[in-house]
Design a protein around this motif. Sequence first.
Motif, PDB file in Angstrom:
ATOM      1  N   LEU A 188      55.270 -72.814 -37.941  1.00  0.00           N
ATOM      2  CA  LEU A 188      54.490 -74.026 -37.427  1.00  0.00           C
ATOM      3  C   LEU A 188      53.086 -74.246 -37.934  1.00  0.00           C
ATOM      4  O   LEU A 188      52.490 -73.150 -38.172  1.00  0.00           O
ATOM      5  CB  LEU A 188      54.505 -73.952 -36.157  1.00  0.00           C
ATOM      6  N   SER A 189      52.772 -75.291 -38.607  1.00  0.00           N
ATOM      7  CA  SER A 189      51.551 -75.640 -39.135  1.00  0.00           C
ATOM      8  C   SER A 189      50.531 -75.815 -37.923  1.00  0.00           C
ATOM      9  O   SER A 189      51.182 -75.921 -36.710  1.00  0.00           O
ATOM     10  CB  SER A 189      51.409 -76.836 -39.965  1.00  0.00           C
ATOM     11  N   ALA A 190      49.495 -75.616 -37.915  1.00  0.00           N
ATOM     12  CA  ALA A 190      48.383 -75.624 -36.796  1.00  0.00           C
ATOM     13  C   ALA A 190      48.484 -76.909 -36.169  1.00  0.00           C
ATOM     14  O   ALA A 190      48.366 -76.887 -34.846  1.00  0.00           O
ATOM     15  CB  ALA A 190      46.961 -75.443 -37.252  1.00  0.00           C
ATOM     16  N   HIS A 191      48.821 -78.013 -37.087  1.00  0.00           N
ATOM     17  CA  HIS A 191      48.917 -79.259 -36.678  1.00  0.00           C
ATOM     18  C   HIS A 191      50.242 -79.505 -35.664  1.00  0.00           C
ATOM     19  O   HIS A 191      49.922 -80.049 -34.669  1.00  0.00           O
ATOM     20  CB  HIS A 191      48.874 -80.347 -37.679  1.00  0.00           C
ATOM     21  N   ALA A 192      51.167 -79.051 -36.312  1.00  0.00           N
ATOM     22  CA  ALA A 192      52.561 -79.234 -35.517  1.00  0.00           C
ATOM     23  C   ALA A 192      52.361 -78.503 -34.072  1.00  0.00           C
ATOM     24  O   ALA A 192      52.732 -78.705 -33.252  1.00  0.00           O
ATOM     25  CB  ALA A 192      53.566 -78.636 -36.121  1.00  0.00           C
ATOM     26  N   LYS A 193      51.610 -77.166 -34.081  1.00  0.00           N
ATOM     27  CA  LYS A 193      51.727 -76.382 -32.605  1.00  0.00           C
ATOM     28  C   LYS A 193      50.794 -77.207 -32.011  1.00  0.00           C
ATOM     29  O   LYS A 193      51.091 -77.387 -30.712  1.00  0.00           O
ATOM     30  CB  LYS A 193      50.810 -74.924 -33.053  1.00  0.00           C
ATOM     31  N   GLN A 194      49.707 -77.683 -32.331  1.00  0.00           N
ATOM     32  CA  GLN A 194      48.788 -78.649 -31.516  1.00  0.00           C
ATOM     33  C   GLN A 194      49.773 -79.833 -30.868  1.00  0.00           C
ATOM     34  O   GLN A 194      49.518 -80.188 -29.641  1.00  0.00           O
ATOM     35  CB  GLN A 194      47.506 -79.398 -32.253  1.00  0.00           C
ATOM     36  N   ARG A 195      50.345 -80.428 -31.763  1.00  0.00           N
ATOM     37  CA  ARG A 195      51.136 -81.609 -31.274  1.00  0.00           C
ATOM     38  C   ARG A 195      52.299 -81.283 -30.174  1.00  0.00           C
ATOM     39  O   ARG A 195      52.637 -82.021 -29.235  1.00  0.00           O
ATOM     40  CB  ARG A 195      51.935 -82.219 -32.447  1.00  0.00           C
ATOM     41  N   ILE A 226      51.894 -78.783 -28.211  1.00  0.00           N
ATOM     42  CA  ILE A 226      51.323 -78.581 -26.727  1.00  0.00           C
ATOM     43  C   ILE A 226      51.003 -79.606 -26.257  1.00  0.00           C
ATOM     44  O   ILE A 226      51.296 -79.793 -25.034  1.00  0.00           O
ATOM     45  CB  ILE A 226      50.149 -77.411 -27.381  1.00  0.00           C
ATOM     46  N   GLU A 227      50.479 -80.602 -27.157  1.00  0.00           N
ATOM     47  CA  GLU A 227      50.038 -81.944 -26.594  1.00  0.00           C
ATOM     48  C   GLU A 227      51.340 -82.685 -25.828  1.00  0.00           C
ATOM     49  O   GLU A 227      50.937 -83.539 -24.639  1.00  0.00           O
ATOM     50  CB  GLU A 227      49.302 -82.819 -27.490  1.00  0.00           C
ATOM     51  N   ARG A 228      52.327 -82.562 -26.376  1.00  0.00           N
ATOM     52  CA  ARG A 228      53.456 -83.350 -26.251  1.00  0.00           C
ATOM     53  C   ARG A 228      54.430 -82.484 -25.265  1.00  0.00           C
ATOM     54  O   ARG A 228      55.507 -83.087 -25.089  1.00  0.00           O
ATOM     55  CB  ARG A 228      54.177 -84.009 -27.329  1.00  0.00           C
ATOM     56  N   ASN A 229      53.973 -81.359 -24.928  1.00  0.00           N
ATOM     57  CA  ASN A 229      55.020 -80.687 -23.928  1.00  0.00           C
ATOM     58  C   ASN A 229      56.383 -80.360 -24.391  1.00  0.00           C
ATOM     59  O   ASN A 229      57.073 -80.324 -23.755  1.00  0.00           O
ATOM     60  CB  ASN A 229      55.068 -80.939 -22.593  1.00  0.00           C
ATOM     61  N   ILE A 230      56.189 -80.137 -25.959  1.00  0.00           N
ATOM     62  CA  ILE A 230      57.571 -79.726 -26.527  1.00  0.00           C
ATOM     63  C   ILE A 230      57.698 -78.202 -26.653  1.00  0.00           C
ATOM     64  O   ILE A 230      57.179 -77.522 -27.084  1.00  0.00           O
ATOM     65  CB  ILE A 230      57.678 -80.430 -28.029  1.00  0.00           C
ATOM     66  N   VAL A 282      60.109 -78.631 -46.676  1.00  0.00           N
ATOM     67  CA  VAL A 282      61.336 -77.583 -46.940  1.00  0.00           C
ATOM     68  C   VAL A 282      60.845 -76.594 -47.867  1.00  0.00           C
ATOM     69  O   VAL A 282      61.295 -75.177 -47.344  1.00  0.00           O
ATOM     70  CB  VAL A 282      62.376 -78.613 -47.709  1.00  0.00           C
ATOM     71  N   LYS A 283      60.281 -76.721 -48.994  1.00  0.00           N
ATOM     72  CA  LYS A 283      59.831 -75.687 -49.810  1.00  0.00           C
ATOM     73  C   LYS A 283      58.917 -74.373 -49.095  1.00  0.00           C
ATOM     74  O   LYS A 283      59.276 -73.411 -49.132  1.00  0.00           O
ATOM     75  CB  LYS A 283      58.794 -76.128 -50.727  1.00  0.00           C
ATOM     76  N   ASN A 284      58.125 -74.751 -48.152  1.00  0.00           N
ATOM     77  CA  ASN A 284      57.399 -73.746 -47.265  1.00  0.00           C
ATOM     78  C   ASN A 284      57.871 -73.307 -46.075  1.00  0.00           C
ATOM     79  O   ASN A 284      57.588 -72.481 -45.503  1.00  0.00           O
ATOM     80  CB  ASN A 284      55.949 -74.222 -47.097  1.00  0.00           C
ATOM     81  N   ARG A 285      58.975 -74.109 -45.773  1.00  0.00           N
ATOM     82  CA  ARG A 285      59.966 -73.783 -44.401  1.00  0.00           C
ATOM     83  C   ARG A 285      58.776 -74.071 -43.373  1.00  0.00           C
ATOM     84  O   ARG A 285      58.750 -73.169 -42.220  1.00  0.00           O
ATOM     85  CB  ARG A 285      60.684 -72.406 -44.451  1.00  0.00           C
ATOM     86  N   THR A 286      58.070 -75.032 -43.396  1.00  0.00           N
ATOM     87  CA  THR A 286      57.023 -75.011 -42.380  1.00  0.00           C
ATOM     88  C   THR A 286      57.052 -76.696 -41.517  1.00  0.00           C
ATOM     89  O   THR A 286      57.324 -77.552 -42.231  1.00  0.00           O
ATOM     90  CB  THR A 286      55.610 -74.976 -42.957  1.00  0.00           C
ATOM     91  N   VAL A 287      56.938 -76.444 -40.239  1.00  0.00           N
ATOM     92  CA  VAL A 287      57.156 -77.902 -39.349  1.00  0.00           C
ATOM     93  C   VAL A 287      55.481 -78.292 -39.740  1.00  0.00           C
ATOM     94  O   VAL A 287      54.640 -77.682 -39.217  1.00  0.00           O
ATOM     95  CB  VAL A 287      57.525 -77.816 -37.988  1.00  0.00           C
ATOM     96  N   ILE A 288      55.340 -79.368 -40.249  1.00  0.00           N
ATOM     97  CA  ILE A 288      54.199 -80.246 -40.288  1.00  0.00           C
ATOM     98  C   ILE A 288      53.801 -81.083 -39.166  1.00  0.00           C
ATOM     99  O   ILE A 288      52.626 -80.846 -38.767  1.00  0.00           O
ATOM    100  CB  ILE A 288      54.285 -81.043 -41.658  1.00  0.00           C
ATOM    101  N   SER A 289      54.749 -81.683 -38.518  1.00  0.00           N
ATOM    102  CA  SER A 289      54.420 -82.452 -37.293  1.00  0.00           C
ATOM    103  C   SER A 289      55.817 -82.448 -36.347  1.00  0.00           C
ATOM    104  O   SER A 289      56.804 -82.288 -36.774  1.00  0.00           O
ATOM    105  CB  SER A 289      53.811 -84.017 -37.612  1.00  0.00           C
ATOM    106  N   ALA A 290      55.393 -82.716 -35.120  1.00  0.00           N
ATOM    107  CA  ALA A 290      56.567 -82.915 -34.087  1.00  0.00           C
ATOM    108  C   ALA A 290      56.097 -84.156 -33.196  1.00  0.00           C
ATOM    109  O   ALA A 290      55.043 -84.032 -32.706  1.00  0.00           O
ATOM    110  CB  ALA A 290      56.498 -81.591 -33.451  1.00  0.00           C
ATOM    111  N   MET A 291      57.143 -84.876 -32.923  1.00  0.00           N
ATOM    112  CA  MET A 291      56.940 -85.998 -32.074  1.00  0.00           C
ATOM    113  C   MET A 291      58.216 -85.998 -31.072  1.00  0.00           C
ATOM    114  O   MET A 291      59.246 -85.787 -31.358  1.00  0.00           O
ATOM    115  CB  MET A 291      56.875 -87.393 -32.894  1.00  0.00           C
ATOM    116  N   ASP A 292      57.679 -86.324 -29.723  1.00  0.00           N
ATOM    117  CA  ASP A 292      58.769 -86.695 -28.668  1.00  0.00           C
ATOM    118  C   ASP A 292      59.291 -88.128 -28.869  1.00  0.00           C
ATOM    119  O   ASP A 292      58.600 -88.983 -29.541  1.00  0.00           O
ATOM    120  CB  ASP A 292      58.385 -86.287 -27.528  1.00  0.00           C
TER     121      ASP A 292
END
Length: 128
Positions: free
Chosen positions: A48-55, A57-61, A99-109
């Motif tokens: 998880l990127s720092a941005h994705a982690k923050q999103r 948390i904010e969106r209660n995912i 995909v290359k880095n296998r990293t979630v960049i952002s998450a949205m509900d």
Amino acid sequence: MLIKGVHIVPEPVIQNTCTTKTTSPGKQIESFQDYLSQSLTDAKQVKLSAHAKQRMIERNIVLNQTDWHKINNAINKAENKGARNSLLIHGELALIVSVKNRTVISAMDEVSMKEHVFTNIDSAVIIK
């Protein structure tokens, strides 16, 4: 060996005398093959990127182990098709993934996705 006033000493040959390595409590790697296998497995984990982690948390995912397994499989499918940046749809959740880095960049509900335009993606994977 002496070259223009510089003394070069050949590097000593060092044998690896370590036969086991502890990677986590209670788990030992007993051979190079085991170490290599574990390293490759670790490299295939979703991050998880720092941005994705923050999103998240904010969106209660909150995602459980089964969700992460499905996300990992979706990234594998995208990778096999040559994708670089994918939109993963998992129920009411959207994830943008490198995909290359296998990293979630952002998450949205579902609420965050409404009227949202997804850019800089080259593929989409629906996770069931």
